[in-house]
Each structure stands twice: as C-alpha cells, then as structure tokens.
Scaffold this motif. Structure first.
Motif, PDB file in Angstrom:
ATOM      1  N   GLY A  56       0.720  -1.287   0.024  1.00 49.18           N
ATOM      2  CA  GLY A  56       0.134   0.026  -0.010  1.00 49.18           C
ATOM      3  C   GLY A  56       0.955   1.220  -0.176  1.00 49.18           C
ATOM      4  O   GLY A  56       0.039   2.277  -0.038  1.00 49.18           O
ATOM      5  N   LYS A  57       1.978   1.306   0.198  1.00 42.34           N
ATOM      6  CA  LYS A  57       2.885   2.514   0.181  1.00 42.34           C
ATOM      7  C   LYS A  57       3.212   3.033  -0.995  1.00 42.34           C
ATOM      8  O   LYS A  57       2.971   2.106  -2.172  1.00 42.34           O
ATOM      9  N   ASP A  58       3.601   4.099  -1.498  1.00 45.22           N
ATOM     10  CA  ASP A  58       4.002   4.375  -2.562  1.00 45.22           C
ATOM     11  C   ASP A  58       5.358   4.044  -2.891  1.00 45.22           C
ATOM     12  O   ASP A  58       5.934   3.860  -2.032  1.00 45.22           O
ATOM     13  N   ILE A  59       5.957   4.394  -4.134  1.00 46.91           N
ATOM     14  CA  ILE A  59       7.187   3.834  -4.555  1.00 46.91           C
ATOM     15  C   ILE A  59       8.343   4.520  -3.865  1.00 46.91           C
ATOM     16  O   ILE A  59       9.234   3.943  -3.275  1.00 46.91           O
ATOM     17  N   THR A  60       8.099   5.745  -3.465  1.00 44.86           N
ATOM     18  CA  THR A  60       9.279   6.564  -2.867  1.00 44.86           C
ATOM     19  C   THR A  60       9.149   6.039  -1.039  1.00 44.86           C
ATOM     20  O   THR A  60      10.391   5.883  -0.636  1.00 44.86           O
ATOM     21  N   ALA A  61       7.982   5.866  -0.472  1.00 44.32           N
ATOM     22  CA  ALA A  61       7.929   5.408   0.785  1.00 44.32           C
ATOM     23  C   ALA A  61       8.623   3.950   0.757  1.00 44.32           C
ATOM     24  O   ALA A  61       9.169   3.571   1.873  1.00 44.32           O
TER      25      ALA A  61
ATOM     26  N   VAL B 144      17.704  -9.975  -4.018  1.00 44.03           N
ATOM     27  CA  VAL B 144      16.717 -10.205  -4.961  1.00 44.03           C
ATOM     28  C   VAL B 144      15.702  -9.596  -4.397  1.00 44.03           C
ATOM     29  O   VAL B 144      14.920  -9.899  -3.422  1.00 44.03           O
ATOM     30  N   HIS B 145      14.912  -8.759  -5.156  1.00 48.22           N
ATOM     31  CA  HIS B 145      13.543  -8.026  -4.722  1.00 48.22           C
ATOM     32  C   HIS B 145      12.705  -8.528  -5.938  1.00 48.22           C
ATOM     33  O   HIS B 145      12.985  -8.191  -7.185  1.00 48.22           O
ATOM     34  N   ARG B 146      11.400  -8.651  -5.708  1.00 45.69           N
ATOM     35  CA  ARG B 146      10.247  -8.826  -6.867  1.00 45.69           C
ATOM     36  C   ARG B 146       9.080  -7.905  -6.263  1.00 45.69           C
ATOM     37  O   ARG B 146       8.812  -7.999  -5.286  1.00 45.69           O
ATOM     38  N   VAL B 147       8.700  -6.982  -7.171  1.00 49.53           N
ATOM     39  CA  VAL B 147       7.588  -6.065  -6.999  1.00 49.53           C
ATOM     40  C   VAL B 147       6.586  -6.245  -7.805  1.00 49.53           C
ATOM     41  O   VAL B 147       6.575  -6.551  -8.970  1.00 49.53           O
ATOM     42  N   GLU B 148       5.349  -6.067  -7.284  1.00 45.34           N
ATOM     43  CA  GLU B 148       4.032  -5.682  -8.169  1.00 45.34           C
ATOM     44  C   GLU B 148       3.392  -4.278  -7.457  1.00 45.34           C
ATOM     45  O   GLU B 148       3.313  -4.014  -6.590  1.00 45.34           O
ATOM     46  N   VAL B 149       3.370  -3.619  -8.796  1.00 42.34           N
ATOM     47  CA  VAL B 149       2.937  -2.164  -8.527  1.00 42.34           C
ATOM     48  C   VAL B 149       1.603  -1.824  -9.139  1.00 42.34           C
ATOM     49  O   VAL B 149       1.386  -2.312 -10.343  1.00 42.34           O
ATOM     50  N   ASP B 150       0.723  -1.148  -8.729  1.00 35.73           N
ATOM     51  CA  ASP B 150      -0.519  -0.960  -9.325  1.00 35.73           C
ATOM     52  C   ASP B 150      -0.633   0.240 -10.235  1.00 35.73           C
ATOM     53  O   ASP B 150       0.647   1.060 -10.215  1.00 35.73           O
ATOM     54  N   ALA B 151      -1.573   0.569 -10.653  1.00 40.29           N
ATOM     55  CA  ALA B 151      -1.551   1.718 -11.778  1.00 40.29           C
ATOM     56  C   ALA B 151      -1.251   3.128 -10.997  1.00 40.29           C
ATOM     57  O   ALA B 151      -0.911   4.139 -11.603  1.00 40.29           O
ATOM     58  N   ARG B 152      -1.633   3.006  -9.762  1.00 40.90           N
ATOM     59  CA  ARG B 152      -1.525   4.505  -9.157  1.00 40.90           C
ATOM     60  C   ARG B 152      -0.145   4.420  -8.285  1.00 40.90           C
ATOM     61  O   ARG B 152       0.058   5.188  -7.435  1.00 40.90           O
ATOM     62  N   GLN B 153       0.593   3.525  -8.774  1.00 37.98           N
ATOM     63  CA  GLN B 153       1.999   3.360  -8.360  1.00 37.98           C
ATOM     64  C   GLN B 153       2.050   3.261  -6.723  1.00 37.98           C
ATOM     65  O   GLN B 153       2.867   3.786  -6.006  1.00 37.98           O
ATOM     66  N   ARG B 154       1.242   2.191  -6.458  1.00 43.18           N
ATOM     67  CA  ARG B 154       1.174   1.897  -4.912  1.00 43.18           C
ATOM     68  C   ARG B 154       1.533   0.231  -5.253  1.00 43.18           C
ATOM     69  O   ARG B 154       1.498  -0.311  -6.038  1.00 43.18           O
ATOM     70  N   LEU B 155       2.431   0.120  -4.053  1.00 37.26           N
ATOM     71  CA  LEU B 155       2.946  -1.362  -4.033  1.00 37.26           C
ATOM     72  C   LEU B 155       2.098  -2.507  -3.578  1.00 37.26           C
ATOM     73  O   LEU B 155       1.403  -2.388  -2.290  1.00 37.26           O
ATOM     74  N   ARG B 156       1.828  -3.371  -4.472  1.00 34.66           N
ATOM     75  CA  ARG B 156       0.783  -4.532  -4.007  1.00 34.66           C
ATOM     76  C   ARG B 156       1.381  -5.498  -3.359  1.00 34.66           C
ATOM     77  O   ARG B 156       1.038  -6.198  -2.478  1.00 34.66           O
ATOM     78  N   ARG B 157       2.871  -5.619  -3.731  1.00 35.27           N
ATOM     79  CA  ARG B 157       3.561  -6.987  -3.180  1.00 35.27           C
ATOM     80  C   ARG B 157       5.130  -6.533  -3.518  1.00 35.27           C
ATOM     81  O   ARG B 157       5.308  -6.234  -4.370  1.00 35.27           O
ATOM     82  N   VAL B 158       5.815  -6.792  -2.269  1.00 36.43           N
ATOM     83  CA  VAL B 158       7.449  -6.751  -2.554  1.00 36.43           C
ATOM     84  C   VAL B 158       7.936  -8.217  -1.673  1.00 36.43           C
ATOM     85  O   VAL B 158       7.644  -8.387  -0.534  1.00 36.43           O
ATOM     86  N   LYS B 159       8.706  -8.937  -2.476  1.00 34.22           N
ATOM     87  CA  LYS B 159       9.240  -9.978  -1.637  1.00 34.22           C
ATOM     88  C   LYS B 159      10.853  -9.585  -1.844  1.00 34.22           C
ATOM     89  O   LYS B 159      11.172  -9.219  -3.084  1.00 34.22           O
ATOM     90  N   VAL B 160      11.245  -9.890  -0.690  1.00 29.08           N
ATOM     91  CA  VAL B 160      12.897  -9.748  -0.476  1.00 29.08           C
ATOM     92  C   VAL B 160      13.653 -10.944  -0.241  1.00 29.08           C
ATOM     93  O   VAL B 160      13.086 -11.757   0.683  1.00 29.08           O
TER      94      VAL B 160
END
Length: 489
Positions: free
Chosen positions: A182-187, A434-450
């Motif tokens: 739910g965070k934005d990319i910068t956060a 390794v990081h894997r991300v999924e980002v929605d169209a509002r540039q909010r993080l749906r999932r980050v795997k570290v």
C-alpha cells in the motif's frame, strides 16, 4: 502460468538447465492465492517466472523440496505467512513464526488483521536430539553479550568437538514485506534502505531495479555508473571491517584496531558521497545521486592502508594457523544448500551477480574472487581479493561519471493485473540480493518480496561447524558474518 500439477515437472526442467531458484513469493489476489517462483541463470542474464494459481479453499502446492533445499525453506516460509501448504514436504514444521504464534493466523493474507494473542504453553522448539556417550548440549542466546540481534544456537558436543549445531532465528521478525504493501514507491524505498543497515545500497538497488523493471523506467549510463560505484563503496567498508574482526576473534587486537580505523575513514568518505555514513540516499528510483565521488588520491590512501593491514595479519603465523582448515564448507554443500556470495566463492563456486546479472559493463578484467578450500582462511582471502577488486572497479568507474544527480525526471506506471511485476538482482557485499515487486496503476506497492543472501546462507554455517571445536565458533560465525535483520524480515 503453470497448473499446480505441472509445477514439479517444469521446475525440474529448469533446474536441469542449470537455473537456480532465486525466490518463491506468495500473493493474495483476492479471489484466489498465487505462488510465484523466480528462476535465474547467467551469463547471459536469464529469468523465468512460474505463476501457480492456488485455490483459496484448499491452499496447496506440490513441494519442490526433493529438487532444491532453498525451495524447501521458501515453502515453509510460504506456509507460515500465507497458509499455502507444500504437499509432500519432508519437514513441514514452522520456519518464520515461532510456536507461540496461533497456527491458523497467516499475516500476509488480506484481512489477517492485527497480531492475535500469543499461545501459552506452546512448548519449546523440537530440536532433534543428539545422543551417545559423552554428548552434552550448550545453549547460546538468543540474547547475546553485545550489540548483535537475537539468535539461538544449540550445540551438541563431545569434549570440545561440535557434532551438530542448530541455529534458531526469527526472534525479531518485523513484518517488513507487509510494511511495503500500500505504500507509494518513494516510501517503499525508505523501507528498502533499512532492511539490513549494512546493506542499504544492495537492498535499495535491488528494490529500484525491480520498480524500474515493473514500470518500464529507462536508466541513463551515468546512473548505472553511480550505482555501481555505490555498491563497491558498500562492499569496501564491510569487507575491511570483517578482515579486522576475524583477527579480533583470535585475539589479534592490533589488526582489528587498524581495520576499525580504516573502516572509519571509509564511513567518513561515504558521508561525503551521499550525506550518510551507510550510503543511504544514493540510490533513487530512476537513477542515483551523489554529492561527490572519492578522488584517486583518496582511493590510493585506502589501498595503501589496506595492504598494510593485510601484511600485518597475513604475516602472523598464529592468524594463518587458526584460519586454515577451520569450519570447512565444500563445494558440494555449497551447491546442495544454494549458498551464495563470499561463502560460495570461497569454496570454488564463482557465482557473482555482477557478471551473471550485470547492470553495467565492468570490463573483461573483472573476474569474481575465488578460493577453493572453503575454510575460514578462504573466506578471509576472498574478502581481501574483493577489496582489491572494488578499488580497481572504482578507479575505472569514477572517471566515467558525468552527471552526479542522474535521476529520471518522472516514473512510469504500474499495472493492476496480478502477476505483472518486476525483478531486481544485484551482488551485495554478502551475496546476491533479490527483490520482486508488483505495482498498481497508482504507483502503489501491491507486493514486495525480498531475499537477502543471509536467508540462503544461514544453514551453511551449521554444516561448516561439523568437527569444529567450540572455541572456534565465534571465528567461524564471523567468517560468514550473516545478517539477522536480513533474515528475520
């Protein structure tokens, strides 16, 4: 997309092609769950993702544990956090959540809510006993007499010889991956910088690479140069500190003092470069920014002082005797356990993301540091070679740097489709991050795997200790120097 029934066959084919399992990520897509498996190899840089749909009413996937030891641990993590059962797993006990956590609570599922009350009377961890004449146990931790984070080590010993050691971690599981959601990319970048403090560049870089991959953000050559330089600066101060710390663990304090003084000089340089002693703020989504880069004179000073340190330590017969033959990890165990980084290269397995998954051309002169004996001495020598290599890389990169504030003016956009994401891979100082991300169209993080390299390497410490004496445990442990924070996400 791969049907659950086809997962084992497909994964077996990828393993046969020489690919490694870099991560397994769970996802809650609302109507259904999903497990994502990332396989990588290189050079050339090759990545394959398998997305396996999981029925929410019967959340199961077939286990890959018989094919891959890292898969067995990723699957146990998946079961703890998402409640996805790896069917057929030979050792399906908990990994991340300790026994006092309620069994039916899976914190990464949507609607999991706040942590519930802890279970009382949950019992102690089911250590596998070692029995026989003269065998006794030594419990160490989880609270230690220093600034390190908590971890429990249980030793089974005859005399001073270690028969077996089991490391129990995740005492400070922080819910980092949940914090991203739910965070934005910068956060999200601020969180990535703080996953494991001594790997701020490695995690920030892997995160930003994943965001750029997901959103289609172009990167300038100046940005690549700055990022590569920051990564080597991070490698420098950590390896210098470890060379000294290894000497300290056998009582050779003068070398440790020299190393700490040089580390402090490097931390001061870091502060000049990014404004932060641990290099936070240098890597940005869409590029990198620095205030300045070290001069050739400063690099020469560091190189001179480092060679004096190496001569001091390596010319001491006691140091070399204590390092040689201690806590051996051979190449077979490295491959079987999926070990990465310094520990792998010290056993002759020369995997290095700088050459396998390069984001910049380091030239034909760059070769991963490599030893073959797999002992403390080999891990010490790999660190020395990597410091020398980092200084050479920096000497080549810094004249190539143009714009010191090379950040793309705007970010791209994500996608709402489940499974549409991006991957970042870089060689941190401990090993591949390794990081894997999924980002929605509002540039909010749906999932980050570290995946921090320590997650893969902690089991190797236990293996290396077989037939090592108890007084050498601190030395062996320091030779791996694994992160609790990077593991206990």
């Amino acid at each position: 997309m791969v049907a659950p029934g086809d997962l084992v066959r497909t994964a077996e084919a990828l393993f046969s092609d020489g690919m490694r399992l870099a991560l397994v990520s769970g996802h809650d897509d609302g109507a259904s769950l999903r497990a994502t498996y990332l396989f990588t190899s290189g050079p050339p840089d090759t990545r394959v993702e398998l997305h396996v749909p999981v029925d929410r009413s019967r959340p199961q996937v077939p286990t890959l544990a018989t094919l891959s030891f890292p898969a067995s641990r990723f699957e146990r993590e998946l079961a703890d956090l998402f409640g996805i059962e790896p069917v057929g797993h030979p050792q399906p006990r908990r990994l991340v959540l300790h026994q006092h956590w309620p069994a039916a609570w899976h914190p990464m599922r949507h609607g999991a809510g706040e942590p519930p009350e802890m279970r009382t009377g949950a019992g102690s961890f089911p250590f596998v006993p070692v029995e026989g004449p003269g065998v006794y146990e030594i419990p160490v931790g989880p609270v230690h007499a220093g600034l390190i984070e908590p971890g429990h080590f249980r030793f089974w010993v005859v005399g001073e010889t270690i028969l077996r050691m089991k490391a129990r971690l995740w005492f400070v599981h922080k819910g980092i991956e949940r914090l991203f959601q739910g965070k934005d990319i910068t956060a999200g970048l601020e969180i990535a910088n703080r996953i494991s403090g001594d790997t701020a560049v490695g995690h920030a870089l892997a995160y930003c690479q994943a965001i750029e991959d997901a959103c289609g953000i172009p990167l300038s050559e100046d940005a690549r140069v700055l990022r590569a330089a920051l990564l080597e600066l991070e490698r420098l101060y950590n390896h210098v500190a470890d060379v000294g710390a290894l000497c300290n663990d056998i009582g050779f304090g003068i070398a440790y003092a020299r190393a700490l003084a040089l580390r402090e000089r490097l931390l001061q340089l870091n502060r000049d470069v990014t404004g932060h002693r641990l290099l936070r703020g240098g890597v940005a989504c869409g590029g990198a920014r620095v205030d300045r880069l070290p001069s050739s004179a400063e690099l020469a000073e560091v190189a001179h002082r480092f060679e004096e340190l190496v001569e001091l330590a390596s010319s001491n017969a006691l140091v070399m005797d204590r390092f040689a033959g201690t806590a051996v990890l051979d190449d077979t165990h490295v491959r079987d356990l999926g070990v990465v980084g310094v520990a792998a290269r010290a056993a002759g397995v020369a995997f290095d993301a700088r050459s396998s998954h390069p984001f910049i051309d380091l030239g034909s002169q760059f070769l991963p540091a490599r030893q073959t004996s797999g002992d403390v001495l080999a891990r010490y020598l790999v660190r020395i070679d990597e410091v020398r290599s980092s200084l050479a890389i920096l000497s080549d990169l810094i004249p190539r740097a143009g714009d010191l504030h090379a950040v793309a003016p705007s970010l791209g956009i994500g996608a709402d489709e489940p499974g549409s994401g991006g991957v970042g891979i870089c060689e941190g100082w401990r090993g591949v991050v390794v990081h894997r991300v999924e980002v929605d169209a509002r540039q909010r993080l749906r999932r980050v795997k570290v995946v921090d390299p320590s997650f893969l390497n902690w089991p190797a410490l236990s293996v290396s200790l077989a037939n090592t004496i108890v007084p050498d445990f601190p030395l062996a442990n320091k030779s791996f120097n694994l992160s609790y924070a990077g593991n206990d996400l």
